[in-house]
Design a protein around this motif. Sequence first.
Motif, PDB file in Angstrom:
ATOM      1  N   LEU A   1      23.624   5.191   7.281  1.00 53.39           N
ATOM      2  CA  LEU A   1      24.902   5.150   6.551  1.00 53.39           C
ATOM      3  C   LEU A   1      25.448   3.727   6.476  1.00 53.39           C
ATOM      4  O   LEU A   1      26.025   3.321   5.465  1.00 53.39           O
ATOM      5  CB  LEU A   1      25.915   6.076   7.218  1.00 53.39           C
ATOM      6  CG  LEU A   1      25.746   7.578   6.974  1.00 53.39           C
ATOM      7  CD1 LEU A   1      26.680   8.368   7.866  1.00 53.39           C
ATOM      8  CD2 LEU A   1      25.992   7.921   5.504  1.00 53.39           C
TER       9      LEU A   1
ATOM     10  N   ARG B   1      23.864   0.995   6.200  1.00 51.05           N
ATOM     11  CA  ARG B   1      23.194   0.219   5.144  1.00 51.05           C
ATOM     12  C   ARG B   1      23.181   0.978   3.814  1.00 51.05           C
ATOM     13  O   ARG B   1      22.459   0.606   2.884  1.00 51.05           O
ATOM     14  CB  ARG B   1      21.778  -0.156   5.579  1.00 51.05           C
ATOM     15  CG  ARG B   1      20.846   0.997   5.862  1.00 51.05           C
ATOM     16  CD  ARG B   1      19.445   0.482   6.268  1.00 51.05           C
ATOM     17  NE  ARG B   1      18.501   1.587   6.407  1.00 51.05           N
ATOM     18  CZ  ARG B   1      18.270   2.237   7.534  1.00 51.05           C
ATOM     19  NH1 ARG B   1      18.924   1.883   8.640  1.00 51.05           N
ATOM     20  NH2 ARG B   1      17.394   3.221   7.581  1.00 51.05           N
ATOM     21  N   ASN B   2      23.993   2.061   3.754  1.00 53.06           N
ATOM     22  CA  ASN B   2      24.148   2.877   2.539  1.00 53.06           C
ATOM     23  C   ASN B   2      22.837   3.498   2.086  1.00 53.06           C
ATOM     24  O   ASN B   2      22.620   3.729   0.891  1.00 53.06           O
ATOM     25  CB  ASN B   2      24.762   2.049   1.409  1.00 53.06           C
ATOM     26  CG  ASN B   2      25.498   2.920   0.404  1.00 53.06           C
ATOM     27  OD1 ASN B   2      26.075   3.952   0.770  1.00 53.06           O
ATOM     28  ND2 ASN B   2      25.473   2.530  -0.864  1.00 53.06           N
ATOM     29  N   ASP B   3      21.964   3.775   3.041  1.00 56.41           N
ATOM     30  CA  ASP B   3      20.695   4.444   2.753  1.00 56.41           C
ATOM     31  C   ASP B   3      20.933   5.944   2.923  1.00 56.41           C
ATOM     32  O   ASP B   3      20.632   6.523   3.977  1.00 56.41           O
ATOM     33  CB  ASP B   3      19.614   3.926   3.709  1.00 56.41           C
ATOM     34  CG  ASP B   3      18.254   4.553   3.457  1.00 56.41           C
ATOM     35  OD1 ASP B   3      18.157   5.423   2.567  1.00 56.41           O
ATOM     36  OD2 ASP B   3      17.294   4.166   4.150  1.00 56.41           O
ATOM     37  N   LEU B   4      21.475   6.560   1.888  1.00 54.65           N
ATOM     38  CA  LEU B   4      21.882   7.947   1.995  1.00 54.65           C
ATOM     39  C   LEU B   4      20.690   8.893   2.132  1.00 54.65           C
ATOM     40  O   LEU B   4      20.794   9.955   2.755  1.00 54.65           O
ATOM     41  CB  LEU B   4      22.737   8.342   0.787  1.00 54.65           C
ATOM     42  CG  LEU B   4      24.038   7.542   0.619  1.00 54.65           C
ATOM     43  CD1 LEU B   4      24.820   8.052  -0.585  1.00 54.65           C
ATOM     44  CD2 LEU B   4      24.899   7.627   1.875  1.00 54.65           C
TER      45      LEU B   4
ATOM     46  N   GLU C   1      30.199  13.850   5.543  1.00 51.25           N
ATOM     47  CA  GLU C   1      30.373  12.439   5.186  1.00 51.25           C
ATOM     48  C   GLU C   1      29.304  11.984   4.193  1.00 51.25           C
ATOM     49  O   GLU C   1      29.599  11.287   3.216  1.00 51.25           O
ATOM     50  CB  GLU C   1      30.316  11.594   6.453  1.00 51.25           C
ATOM     51  CG  GLU C   1      30.460  10.101   6.206  1.00 51.25           C
ATOM     52  CD  GLU C   1      30.309   9.280   7.473  1.00 51.25           C
ATOM     53  OE1 GLU C   1      30.221   8.036   7.350  1.00 51.25           O
ATOM     54  OE2 GLU C   1      30.274   9.867   8.566  1.00 51.25           O
ATOM     55  N   ILE C   2      28.067  12.390   4.416  1.00 50.26           N
ATOM     56  CA  ILE C   2      26.980  12.003   3.508  1.00 50.26           C
ATOM     57  C   ILE C   2      27.228  12.587   2.117  1.00 50.26           C
ATOM     58  O   ILE C   2      27.106  11.880   1.101  1.00 50.26           O
ATOM     59  CB  ILE C   2      25.626  12.482   4.074  1.00 50.26           C
ATOM     60  CG1 ILE C   2      25.308  11.734   5.365  1.00 50.26           C
ATOM     61  CG2 ILE C   2      24.507  12.268   3.053  1.00 50.26           C
ATOM     62  CD1 ILE C   2      24.145  12.341   6.137  1.00 50.26           C
TER      63      ILE C   2
ATOM     64  N   LYS D   1      29.905  10.693   0.267  1.00 51.84           N
ATOM     65  CA  LYS D   1      29.446   9.405  -0.242  1.00 51.84           C
ATOM     66  C   LYS D   1      28.477   9.563  -1.411  1.00 51.84           C
ATOM     67  O   LYS D   1      28.281   8.636  -2.195  1.00 51.84           O
ATOM     68  CB  LYS D   1      28.822   8.597   0.888  1.00 51.84           C
ATOM     69  CG  LYS D   1      29.849   8.157   1.921  1.00 51.84           C
ATOM     70  CD  LYS D   1      29.280   7.239   2.986  1.00 51.84           C
ATOM     71  CE  LYS D   1      30.399   6.747   3.903  1.00 51.84           C
ATOM     72  NZ  LYS D   1      29.925   5.827   4.950  1.00 51.84           N
ATOM     73  N   GLU D   2      27.876  10.741  -1.527  1.00 52.16           N
ATOM     74  CA  GLU D   2      27.031  11.053  -2.686  1.00 52.16           C
ATOM     75  C   GLU D   2      27.857  11.593  -3.848  1.00 52.16           C
ATOM     76  O   GLU D   2      27.301  11.981  -4.875  1.00 52.16           O
ATOM     77  CB  GLU D   2      25.970  12.086  -2.281  1.00 52.16           C
ATOM     78  CG  GLU D   2      24.940  11.574  -1.287  1.00 52.16           C
ATOM     79  CD  GLU D   2      24.023  12.662  -0.754  1.00 52.16           C
ATOM     80  OE1 GLU D   2      22.924  12.341  -0.294  1.00 52.16           O
ATOM     81  OE2 GLU D   2      24.433  13.852  -0.806  1.00 52.16           O
TER      82      GLU D   2
ATOM     83  N   ARG E   1      37.579   3.939   9.788  1.00 52.99           N
ATOM     84  CA  ARG E   1      36.497   4.240   8.848  1.00 52.99           C
ATOM     85  C   ARG E   1      36.983   4.494   7.429  1.00 52.99           C
ATOM     86  O   ARG E   1      36.189   4.500   6.488  1.00 52.99           O
ATOM     87  CB  ARG E   1      35.691   5.430   9.368  1.00 52.99           C
ATOM     88  CG  ARG E   1      35.100   5.136  10.750  1.00 52.99           C
ATOM     89  CD  ARG E   1      34.426   6.334  11.365  1.00 52.99           C
ATOM     90  NE  ARG E   1      33.168   6.650  10.689  1.00 52.99           N
ATOM     91  CZ  ARG E   1      32.408   7.692  11.035  1.00 52.99           C
ATOM     92  NH1 ARG E   1      32.795   8.483  12.025  1.00 52.99           N
ATOM     93  NH2 ARG E   1      31.284   7.924  10.406  1.00 52.99           N
TER      94      ARG E   1
END
Length: 869
Positions: free
Chosen positions: A299, A301-304, A336-337, A340-341, A453
């Motif tokens: 998360l 590094r925004n690597d969902l 949370e994931i 962000k998607e 956050r």
Amino acid sequence: MRFSRPRFALVRTLTIGACLVAGLLTPAAAQIQIRPHSEAFSEGYRFESQNQFARAAEHYARALELAETDRDRYSTSLRQATVLSQLGRHTEALEAVSRAQANTPEDRDRQGELGVFHATYLRAADLVKASETLRALRALGPRPNSDQRAWDLQMYLRDARLRRAWGDLAGALQRYDQAEPILAELVTDYAEIAAFHRERAACRLGLNDLDDARKLARDAFSADLRRVRSSRRRDAADWVSKGDVPVAQSMLLYAEAERRLGETADAKEKFDAALELARKIEAPREQVLAFFGLCRLALARNDLFSARIAIMGAMLRTQDGQIPDLYIETLALAGEISMKEDDFTQAVSHLEMGIQLVETMRLTATPEDRQRLLALQSDHYRWLLETYLRNNQTWEALATSEALKARNLRDAISGQQVGIETAEHRVAALRDLQSRLPADIAVVSYANADWSRTDPVAFVLTHENLSVIRLPLAELPELLSLLPKPNVLAAQQRDVDATRYDLSDEITLAGLVAYFRETIYCEPAEIPSLFPHYLTTAKILHFTLIEPLTSALGGRQRLLVSPSGLLAYVPFDALASIQGKLLVEDYAVSLTPSLLTTLELAQRADVDYAHSFLGFGGAVYNPASYNQVMASAPQIKAELEAVTAVRAAQIEGARSPYAGWARGPATNLAGTKAEVELLSELLPNSRIVTGRNVSEAYIRGMAARGELQSSRVLHFAVHGSAVPTMPDLSCILLSWEGEITPDMPAERDGRLQVTEFVELPLRAELVTFSACETGLGAIIAGEGVVGLTGSLLQAGADNVLASLWPVSDYSTVYFMRSYYELHLNEGVPSDLAIAQVKRDMIAGKLQGYRHPQFWAPFNLYGGRELVVQ
């Protein structure tokens, strides 16, 4: 000395002979030497020493069935209680200790009994009883002929673990530091050494002291490797092949410290290695924690995609319900994931699933477990709030924000059985609250102010509208350049609550609040030098918290504020606009633990009171000096009469912050007797209680006779203390009844605690604490501030007037007398009366007391008056 060698030879000969005889015994005869109970007990102890507590419990249960003597039943029950406590079967553990006490031999192990009680209460999160049993254990002292240093080590470690459970991480570290030299001297067991370092590392992580946390985690890992006959220098495959659960736990701590330090590659390598080991040894909890670490790294590094893969691994290991606390956290990360998607529907589904799981668990949980479950929900509510905001669902967002505040308090005030609370129920309740708001009232609810956050937000609710405003934290770093940043950071690091959040060395809103309080409450000699910093901080906080709301407030000047986290400690009235105008000069501010709490208070029936005022003051704290000190009460009363007549007065020091209250007599306060006498003369149909009668027994007797319920105002002019690290121990101090002893019942220890206040039947319009720091408490995730104010609202008070720091006798009497004159005699609403008294003090009507130190600490909590009944 000359007989030492022959004696040694004789002993050696007898020993060899005994061994030879034993060797000649038949197998059947040899078996007779070991009783069945002893064999089962030994097996239980063997499995216990290997941390296989479930198997140990089975063998101890068998040993208990086979026990033939009281001594066997006693020792077995204590060991059984120990492993049951380790397994989380707390009720069974307590029953086992009670069973041991029922079979007490002459040489009972009182220390062992209390030790098991303490450990069980600690694991069950019944921290008040854990504190009581630790005090009793400390009073007993070590066993006869045992090592005093070993006893000291045990006490330091128990105290450290208790403080850590309360959230007092700094206090816990002090105890660990005291234990360290003794542990280094006495302990050679690598398992104990590794556990010691792990506990300290966890504290350092909690305090965001990341470099030290990493060092301690590395030390724990090194000790664990030595225990499994390996070396830190060998490659991962070697220790993975030999490791166990403690090794995995140390590696996870090590990896987490590196993750927070931003050393992502090293952290990922360690999380991967810990996951490999946890899989090999079939440790599901450690596997899930490793997946959490990998998910958070992705998360960051925004690597969902990678985050989703990691959380799926955690989901597969938790969704069977065997690890409910980690399953709840898994759902929060999954939500949370999804957020962000931009998959808001899926995000809401995950987050509400976690919330409903906690709601279901709360139905059968103990009060202590309900609080822990609320804390588990906090991330769900925070991310759910953010999801609703991004999806423009404003009412749902407000309901989510308020759900994270004072839930246990609301349940207690409502008097209803704990039930499942849905989002729809909360939205409907808040719409009901809106319909009850008078036209001149605005409600301000802050959210996520203590969370780094996402940005905090403020909701403004009026009779006609609901607005949501993002608070401008982006400008905070530039504004902080106007302040001495090292001093602000130091205040942030000193604050027991500010250090709980992910702050590191970055100054955030939490640190600014801590510094603001320190610039106001200071030594009188420091006021001139700190005043410029106070004013600058007041302007920064006003710019951040109030100015963005001005348009939504629509000119309304009566505010009901529902704080978030550390904002509960802000003296809002002392904030200042860019032009330097204080907030209280424009607004009358009341506080509430939550808007839904105020709604519960508004639904209480009105009461006809027999007395307008019941005051308690002049308690006996030090019998030896009481008469001498109280001889000055008439003179003090005359001086206070002069003060309240708006004559000049010199600044006097604040009341003693209760030095010595925990260990013996505290300072007698002649001013408190004069205070309640003056107030009773002002208010018709009033009554006061002074001297020895300001005691627990007398107050309990009044409560039993209904006398507390018949008074409109209850006024306590006594010593008081908030214990933020142990909120249930916050109390007011009544007349001294002697040294506190281990066997002294709680109802006679002279301290009326949070947990005891809630048992007193009250029905007052207002309870006033004319005492130090009674508006403080502990900020607990999912509940907000837990302390004396909440306990009084729960007991039956509609409003509580309390202070945020120690107060001056003279300014307090002026404040209280002026406030009661306006509110009780002239009928001015409480919030407006308090605001008017503060404005008068700012204007100089009480010379020498214009500084906010003297008027800003007093806050009105509740808000019932501001809502149509």
